[in-house]
Structure formats: C-alpha cells, structure tokens
Design a protein around this motif. Structure first.
Motif, mmCIF file in Angstrom:
data_model
loop_
_atom_site.group_PDB
_atom_site.id
_atom_site.type_symbol
_atom_site.label_atom_id
_atom_site.label_comp_id
_atom_site.label_asym_id
_atom_site.label_seq_id
_atom_site.Cartn_x
_atom_site.Cartn_y
_atom_site.Cartn_z
ATOM 1 N N LYS A 63 6.738 -1.754 -6.121
ATOM 2 C CA LYS A 63 6.564 -2.448 -5.006
ATOM 3 C C LYS A 63 5.223 -2.224 -4.497
ATOM 4 C CE LYS A 63 11.291 -1.281 -3.666
ATOM 5 N NZ LYS A 63 12.021 -0.600 -2.534
ATOM 6 N N TRP A 64 4.491 -1.132 -4.733
ATOM 7 C CA TRP A 64 3.084 -0.943 -4.238
ATOM 8 C C TRP A 64 2.154 -1.751 -5.146
ATOM 9 C CZ3 TRP A 64 0.755 2.175 -0.723
ATOM 10 C CH2 TRP A 64 -0.681 2.189 -0.786
ATOM 11 N N GLU A 65 2.216 -1.870 -6.356
ATOM 12 C CA GLU A 65 1.272 -2.609 -7.289
ATOM 13 C C GLU A 65 1.454 -4.182 -6.812
ATOM 14 O OE1 GLU A 65 1.681 -4.728 -9.884
ATOM 15 O OE2 GLU A 65 3.690 -4.848 -10.319
ATOM 16 N N ILE A 66 2.631 -4.594 -6.595
ATOM 17 C CA ILE A 66 2.988 -6.094 -6.304
ATOM 18 C C ILE A 66 1.998 -6.222 -4.920
ATOM 19 C CG2 ILE A 66 4.408 -7.795 -5.493
ATOM 20 C CD1 ILE A 66 6.428 -6.448 -7.207
ATOM 21 N N ARG A 67 2.049 -5.544 -4.123
ATOM 22 C CA ARG A 67 1.426 -5.834 -2.652
ATOM 23 C C ARG A 67 -0.029 -5.317 -2.712
ATOM 24 N NH1 ARG A 67 5.830 -2.664 -0.742
ATOM 25 N NH2 ARG A 67 4.270 -1.258 0.077
ATOM 26 N N HIS A 68 -0.453 -4.512 -3.670
ATOM 27 C CA HIS A 68 -2.001 -4.055 -3.670
ATOM 28 C C HIS A 68 -2.644 -4.307 -5.005
ATOM 29 C CE1 HIS A 68 0.232 -1.717 -0.690
ATOM 30 N NE2 HIS A 68 -0.744 -1.570 -0.187
ATOM 31 N N THR B 255 -4.902 1.345 -8.760
ATOM 32 C CA THR B 255 -3.785 1.165 -8.021
ATOM 33 C C THR B 255 -3.086 2.138 -8.147
ATOM 34 O OG1 THR B 255 -4.126 -1.124 -8.346
ATOM 35 C CG2 THR B 255 -1.890 -0.618 -7.560
ATOM 36 N N ALA B 256 -2.694 2.812 -9.197
ATOM 37 C CA ALA B 256 -1.863 3.920 -9.313
ATOM 38 C C ALA B 256 -2.438 5.058 -8.642
ATOM 39 C CB ALA B 256 -1.894 4.455 -10.912
ATOM 40 N N GLN B 257 -3.825 5.396 -8.503
ATOM 41 C CA GLN B 257 -4.168 6.477 -7.828
ATOM 42 C C GLN B 257 -4.021 6.266 -6.206
ATOM 43 O OE1 GLN B 257 -5.790 9.845 -8.827
ATOM 44 N NE2 GLN B 257 -5.189 9.965 -6.711
ATOM 45 N N GLN B 258 -4.305 5.022 -5.723
ATOM 46 C CA GLN B 258 -4.044 4.866 -4.539
ATOM 47 C C GLN B 258 -2.663 4.840 -4.169
ATOM 48 O OE1 GLN B 258 -5.527 0.789 -4.496
ATOM 49 N NE2 GLN B 258 -7.801 1.256 -4.300
ATOM 50 N N PHE B 259 -1.611 4.668 -4.830
ATOM 51 C CA PHE B 259 -0.202 4.652 -4.448
ATOM 52 C C PHE B 259 0.083 6.198 -4.507
ATOM 53 C CE2 PHE B 259 3.996 5.790 -6.650
ATOM 54 C CZ PHE B 259 4.685 5.259 -5.643
ATOM 55 N N ILE B 260 -0.453 7.079 -5.326
ATOM 56 C CA ILE B 260 -0.344 8.487 -5.085
ATOM 57 C C ILE B 260 -0.720 9.150 -3.792
ATOM 58 C CG2 ILE B 260 -0.746 10.783 -6.184
ATOM 59 C CD1 ILE B 260 1.144 9.257 -7.542
ATOM 60 N N ASP B 261 -2.167 8.685 -3.580
ATOM 61 C CA ASP B 261 -2.658 8.993 -2.253
ATOM 62 C C ASP B 261 -1.854 8.757 -1.074
ATOM 63 O OD1 ASP B 261 -5.000 10.100 -3.664
ATOM 64 O OD2 ASP B 261 -6.067 8.163 -3.378
ATOM 65 N N SER B 262 -1.257 7.566 -1.214
ATOM 66 C CA SER B 262 -0.355 7.143 -0.079
ATOM 67 C C SER B 262 0.719 8.060 0.062
ATOM 68 C CB SER B 262 0.196 5.660 -0.260
ATOM 69 O OG SER B 262 1.043 5.500 -1.164
ATOM 70 N N LEU B 263 1.574 8.578 -1.029
ATOM 71 C CA LEU B 263 2.622 9.249 -1.040
ATOM 72 C C LEU B 263 2.067 10.826 -0.649
ATOM 73 C CD1 LEU B 263 4.145 8.840 -4.393
ATOM 74 C CD2 LEU B 263 4.859 7.835 -2.099
ATOM 75 N N LEU B 264 0.803 11.061 -0.765
ATOM 76 C CA LEU B 264 0.172 12.522 -0.569
ATOM 77 C C LEU B 264 0.091 12.349 1.002
ATOM 78 C CD1 LEU B 264 -2.013 13.273 -3.300
ATOM 79 C CD2 LEU B 264 -0.085 14.455 -2.811
ATOM 80 N N GLY B 265 -0.202 11.104 1.585
ATOM 81 C CA GLY B 265 -0.408 11.157 2.985
ATOM 82 C C GLY B 265 0.708 11.184 4.002
#
Length: 438
Positions: A409-414, A421-431
């Motif tokens: 879902k993340w990569e479709i929107r980002h 993109t993968a690192q940004q997704f992980i950062d969002s989870l950590l946040g």
C-alpha cells in the motif's frame, strides 16, 4: 611566551592573528610592564573566548591549551609536514630546525600561566587547563579532527623532550596526515574566496555497504574498482546510473567509509562548480591520499555546456589527471546529456553536421570506464528489502505478511518500488511505534 614563539622557524607560518601569537604579544606587554591592566585583561578574555569557540567547534576537553597547541601542529602545512605525511620520520639538516621548534612547543605545553594570573588577579588559564566540557552531539563538532587532535595532545603530554615529541608528531603526520585534507574525510567547494578551494564536510553519513540490501553484483564491481585505486593499481572513473532511489549515492558514501582509514578522501562537486576542477586538482595532486571527486545526480540539458569542463579534466588538455584522482558520478541518465529526436537525424536547420554534436555529447559517458546500472527491484526483491530493514529494528513487531501488505500500500502511494521507498516505509513504522493508535 613571546621569546619562545619568536624563535620558531619551520612553524613560523602560523597565522599572526592566531591565539598563540596574540597571547604571546600579551605576555610581552606584561613582561615589559607597559600595559593598562583593564585593557590587558580585556585582551586576554578575547583570546580565551576564541579558544572556547575553537574548542566547541572541535569538541576539545580537559586541557584546552594543550589541545590547541596540538591542533596547531596537526593543521600546520609546510614543506616539512607535507614530506612527513608521506614518509614519517626522516633525515636531513632541516631536522635541526624542526627539533628546535619542538623544544619550543614542549615549553609552550609546560608554560606556567600562574605569574600572569597572579599579576592581573584572574584565573581563566587555570580554568581552561582543567576544563570539563559539556557533552555534545557529534553533529555539533568535528569528530574526525577532535579525536585525532586530542590523541596527539595526550601523547605530547607524556613526551620527556623534543626528541620524543619529534617522533610523536612525525608518526602522527604519517598515520593521519596534515591539515584539513589529512584529518577530514570529505570536502565540498568553498564559497569563501578568502579560504582554501576545499571546505571540510564535518558531519558525514556512517553508512556501510552491508547496510544496503541487494544490488550485490553492483556493489562488488564498485568495491573492486575502488580497492584497486586505493592500493595504487590502475582503476577507472565510475558512473552509477539508473532509477532514482536505488542506492547509487549511498553506495559511493559507503565506499568512502570503508576505505577512509586507508587514505581515501572524497570531494563533492556540483556541475556549476566544474570550472573550479583545475584548481581542486592542483591542490590535491601531490598529497599522500587517493581522492574521489563525487558528482551526484549528474545530467545536462542540451543547452548546458558545463560538461566540456568535465571532459577536459577527465581526458585531454596539456596537464593529465593525476593518478591519485578518480571521478565517481551518479545519474538517472546513462548518457548523461539529454538527447532529442532531432539529435537522431543528421539534418538540422542550424547545424550542418548534427551527428558530430551527438558524438561529442555521448563521448562524455564514455570517459567513465566502469558503468554500473542500478534499477528498481522486482516486487519479490522489494519485499526482501523491506523485511530485511525491518528486522534490524526489534521494536517493529509485524510479521512478514503484515509488512508486505503494508509495504504494498505504501509504495503505491509513495512513488513505486525502490530502496528509498522501502527505507521511508520503515521510517514511517518507526515513527508510530508506541503510538496507541498505530
């Protein structure tokens, strides 16, 4: 103190406006008795303030006076120190002058400020020689220089005489180098016309190649070329090209971290600064290091001509590129220069030999002997990047299936599938870890 600094020979080129020379002048006024007490105290506090500023910039602690003198020795660039950078301890008549200077520095290290303090009723020198610095983030001070200078300062404190100090300092030059170029790992082009063409980058990424998931063959090829360069074998300029966010820039930064302690340095240059390349090369060509000139996101529109500067430096001109310099560039374009459909035809309204211009443009990329492609991962590889990054953080409790579902879902929107993109997704989870609504 003035009678000491006035006898320096090899290290005479220390800036006359330096803290050392200005304190020496203050001590001379005190010895001569020709001073106004309040004015002299004011002048001393100005120099103490400068010393505190320098100590904050470089993270010095404990004996700030010793750290400052060690800093002077570490940063001093003169014919003797540059030679010592290459060969360490060496022989020659010049050593008589050098050891005399080191005898002076040893006396400066052991200088007793109590007479000055008692005469003026101050205690600032007692404070700076037993200083308890506030713990600071590495982002605030230059850690590369700080650790080395304080190590040198501690060693000089143990030296019995100028002979031991000579061995300590020349060994330091051989191991760590001299000046900004020796003690720092990365640089950018200076915008200050009064300083060196190179300005140290004091906070650099600590990324390692193993931190980058995937792209094993690309990393291996990059490592092979860089290692050959670092150990003095023939190596090629490198162009990393391909999709955005795939780790091209991160790979080059990781290479610097891997080979920095073997003498690798990196200089970041943007295309509007290409006219400065001859000056940069003139500064670094005779130093005892290997330099990668790093050009990130390199590309040119058809009307831009800066690429001509780059071509001239890489190949051509009367002065060839030094053997201790390579160029590493990243680009989303394999051929670097934007082509149009009219470039494909030898017909043009304003140019008789259009193909000659096309060849000139394409030839820039051919100056890079190694070209490595980085492309967006397939879905399976993308999810492997996501799960590998996630498992480095135990606080992320999601299963692989849950990670894949959310990552999809993340990569479709980002912006699609990429390492970024993968690192940004992980950062969002950590946040959101610990958030009751996550």
């Amino acid at each position: 103190m003035y009678h000491l600094t006035s006898k320096l020979v090899i290290y005479k080129n220390i800036n006359e406006d330096s803290i050392l020379f200005r304190l020496a002048a203050i001590c001379q006024q005190l010895d001569n008795g020709n001073y106004v007490r309040e004015d002299l105290i004011s002048d001393i506090y100005i120099e103490i303030n400068r010393l505190l500023d320098l100590s904050t910039q470089y993270g010095f602690d404990k004996n700030l006076w010793h750290n400052y003198l060690a800093f002077i020795l570490a940063m001093a660039q003169n014919p003797f120190t540059i030679v010592s950078e290459k060969v360490g301890t060496n022989t020659g008549t010049v050593n008589k002058f050098v050891k005399n200077d080191y005898k002076i520095f040893k006396q400066l290290f052991d200088y007793d400020f109590s007479k000055l303090e008692n005469e003026l009723g101050i205690d600032c020198f007692s404070i700076i020689t037993d200083y308890d610095a506030v713990v600071k983030s590495e982002q605030i001070f230059n850690k590369n220089v700080s650790e080395k200078v304080q190590q040198l300062s501690n060693s000089i404190e143990q030296a019995k005489d100028e002979k031991e100090l000579y061995k300590i300092v020349t060994d330091f030059y051989k191991l760590h180098g001299v000046g900004d170029i020796g003690l720092n790992k990365a640089f950018r082009v200076s915008t200050d016309g009064n300083s060196s063409i190179l300005c140290p980058i004091t906070t650099t990424s600590d990324i390692k190649l193993e931190d980058l998931v995937g792209y094993e063959s690309q990393k291996k090829e990059l490592l092979q070329n860089t290692e050959a360069f670092v150990i003095g074998r023939k190596a090629n300029n490198v162009l990393l090209y391909g999709d955005a966010g795939t780790g091209k820039s991160a790979s080059i930064k990781a290479v610097l971290n891997q080979y920095y302690d073997q003498g690798l340095r990196m200089i970041e240059v943007y295309k509007h600064e290409f006219k400065e390349l001859p000056k940069i090369i003139d500064v670094i060509k005779n130093r005892n290091y290997r330099f990668i000139i790093y050009m990130d996101d390199l590309s040119f529109e058809e009307f831009e001509i800066e690429y001509k500067y780059l071509k001239a430096v890489i190949e051509g001109g009367l002065e060839s590129k030094p053997e201790n310099v390579l160029i590493y560039a990243t680009s989303n374009r394999r051929h670097l220069i934007r082509e149009t459909w009219s470039d494909r035809s030898d017909m043009s309204e304003d140019e008789l030999h259009r193909s000659d211009t096309v060849n000139e443009k394409v030839s820039l990329a051919e100056r890079f002997g190694v070209k490595i492609g980085y492309y967006n991962p397939q879905r399976k590889d993308f999810f492997n990047i996501v799960t590998t990054l996630a498992r480095r953080h135990p606080e992320i409790k999601l299963t692989d299936e849950e990670l894949e579902s959310l990552a999809n879902k993340w990569e479709i929107r980002h912006g699609g599938m990429s390492g970024r993109t993968a690192q940004q997704f992980i950062d969002s989870l950590l946040g959101t870890v610990g958030n009751p609504d996550d």
